[in-house]
Enzyme design. Structure first.
Site, PDB file in Angstrom:
ATOM      1  N   GLU A  54       9.051   1.218  11.336  1.00 48.49           N
ATOM      2  CA  GLU A  54      10.117   2.213  11.250  1.00 48.49           C
ATOM      3  C   GLU A  54       9.413   3.552  11.317  1.00 48.49           C
ATOM      4  O   GLU A  54       8.827   4.018  10.353  1.00 48.49           O
ATOM      5  CB  GLU A  54      10.906   2.025   9.951  1.00 48.49           C
TER       6      GLU A  54
ATOM      7  N   CYS B 208      13.291  10.552   7.527  1.00 49.64           N
ATOM      8  CA  CYS B 208      13.120  10.171   8.931  1.00 49.64           C
ATOM      9  C   CYS B 208      14.429  10.207   9.704  1.00 49.64           C
ATOM     10  O   CYS B 208      14.420  10.256  10.933  1.00 49.64           O
ATOM     11  CB  CYS B 208      12.485   8.780   9.014  1.00 49.64           C
TER      12      CYS B 208
ATOM     13  N   GLU C  37       9.403  16.577  15.535  1.00 48.35           N
ATOM     14  CA  GLU C  37      10.091  16.407  14.255  1.00 48.35           C
ATOM     15  C   GLU C  37       9.516  17.410  13.248  1.00 48.35           C
ATOM     16  O   GLU C  37       8.319  17.395  12.973  1.00 48.35           O
ATOM     17  CB  GLU C  37       9.892  14.970  13.762  1.00 48.35           C
TER      18      GLU C  37
ATOM     19  N   LYS D 211       0.875  -1.167   0.000  1.00 49.73           N
ATOM     20  CA  LYS D 211       0.000   0.000   0.000  1.00 49.73           C
ATOM     21  C   LYS D 211       0.913   1.218   0.000  1.00 49.73           C
ATOM     22  O   LYS D 211       1.407   1.645   1.031  1.00 49.73           O
ATOM     23  CB  LYS D 211      -0.900  -0.003   1.251  1.00 49.73           C
TER      24      LYS D 211
END
Length: 421
Positions: free
Chosen positions: A192, A226, A324, A114
């Protein structure tokens, strides 16, 4: 298929990616805006996982364990876990697929991918090459969907009993939702999730190398990775020199523009929401006393383009050091002692990547061991490779991808006791 056959077909898939790297890179730049040179780098990085796991497919070793009884033998088999649901993000629309799918197919699993709703075409292009490589029909499956349908599709993939494994790369908040869904059928999961990478520069560091590493670590993909540095911690003795040289490097080496322009190093952010988050973090910091050294506003190109920004006089009370940013914002915090830097770095509830620059061997050992992250760059701003175990600790995730450990995420260990011998 046998492990050898899986290996041959994964290898052929890898070769086809290299043969079509220009077209694949063009798709990435068109989908998410990253500079074409970066997109070309992603395709090579992406293909490297297929090459790596083509080789690892033939190295899924079992074991024979000495038994306590003379009439028994203890065998350990490794078998594919089954159907794997793979949910990937928009920032690396090719590499985040091959890092997961390469391992899954090498282990003998089938996959349902996906892709992110912003970048489905890269996943479909990989599917076309998989077909050409001889990957059997039904082994690599892609389910694109709209933003509105994404939560429902994710829930189905995580709750359907036919799915044995879920691998997700994305935000910590979304990861927690998927974990709850997967818990109902006790699925194997790899996560992750978000990071908040510290980049520490100690007084003993080579400042010029630290600036080069900072530029690469912070502004790759316009800060939208990331493992991008999210907060810089610079020791008092070299703080001013570092900030001055970093600002000059940003102004000299970074160029905002279309991803298809050869001189561009900074493409657009993915959408309006991403731009607004960067603005919010900057405004909050400035309102609390931070100084804009360079950048600080939307770029004159408009829409989703933002100036690469450097802030000084930053404190740990500011939002940009607590969340973040996922954009081209570099906040710099001044610190005095090693212990202070470690405390600030480890205060986050996530721990994906961390970086530091030092030329003191004893300090390098201490800090590398004390940083609460899954990956550490010592005098290095880029750490990712197919050979290396990629993953985090705390709320940055579960499991590891790539490396010799990555294939284990798609294998079950079966103990066989042979009796009556």
């Amino acid at each position: 298929l046998s492990s050898q056959e899986r290996s041959v077909r994964l290898r052929r898939w890898y070769e086809l990616m290299l043969e079509n790297k220009e077209e694949l890179a063009t798709i990435i730049t068109a989908e998410n805006g990253k500079p074409l040179k970066e997109a070309q780098g992603e395709i090579l990085y992406s293909a490297s996982f297929l090459e790596w796991f083509a080789e690892e497919a033939r190295r899924v070793y079992g074991d024979v364990i000495p038994a306590s009884a003379k009439d028994r033998r203890i065998l350990v088999l490794k078998q594919p876990v089954g159907v794997a649901a793979v949910i990937t993000p928009w920032n690396f629309p090719s590499a985040m697929i091959t890092r997961k799918v390469g391992a899954a197919l090498a282990a003998g699993c089938t996959v349902v991918v996906k892709p992110a709703e912003d970048t489905p075409l890269s996943a479909l292009a990989l599917g076309e090459l998989a077909n050409q490589a001889g990957i059997p029909a039904g082994v690599y499956n892609v389910v694109p969907c709209s933003r509105q349908q994404t939560p429902a599709v994710g829930e189905v993939l995580c709750t359907d009993p036919l799915v044995a494994k879920v691998s997700f790369t994305g935000s910590t908040a979304t990861g927690k939702i998927l974990l709850k869904h997967a818990a109902g059928t006790v699925k194997r999961v790899s996560m992750e999730l978000g990071g908040h990478a510290p980049f520490i520069v100690f007084d003993s560091a080579n400042v010029d190398r630290a600036v080069a590493g900072a530029l690469a670590s912070k502004y790759r993909n316009s800060g939208q990775t990331c493992v991008c540095t999210n907060r810089f911690l610079v020791q008092k003795g070299i703080h001013d020199e570092f900030v001055e040289k970093f600002a000059k490097a940003i102004e000299r080496e970074l160029h905002v523009g279309s991803g298809f322009d050869a001189k561009t190093t900074q493409g657009p952010l993915i959408n309006e929401k991403a731009v607004e988050k960067v603005e919010r973090h900057i405004n909050d910091a400035v309102s609390q006393g931070a100084s804009i050294v360079t950048g600080g506003k939307r770029h004159s190109l408009g829409k989703n383009f933002f100036e690469p920004t450097l802030l000084s006089n930053v404190t740990t009370k500011m939002i940009c050091t607590q969340e973040e940013t996922f954009g081209p914002l570099a906040p710099v915090i001044k610190f005095e002692t090693e212990a202070e830097a470690i405390a600030i770095a480890n205060a986050a509830n996530v721990g994906l990547a961390g970086y530091f620059y030092s030329q003191d061997p004893a300090q390098i050992w201490r800090v590398a061991e004390q940083l609460e992250v899954g990956m550490v760059g010592v005098n290095e701003g880029i750490v990712s490779s197919a050979e290396s175990p990629f993953g985090g600790v705390k709320q940055s995730g579960l499991g590891r991808e790539g490396s010799k450990y990555g294939i284990d995420e798609y294998l079950e260990i079966k103990y066989v006791c042979f009796g009556g011998l």
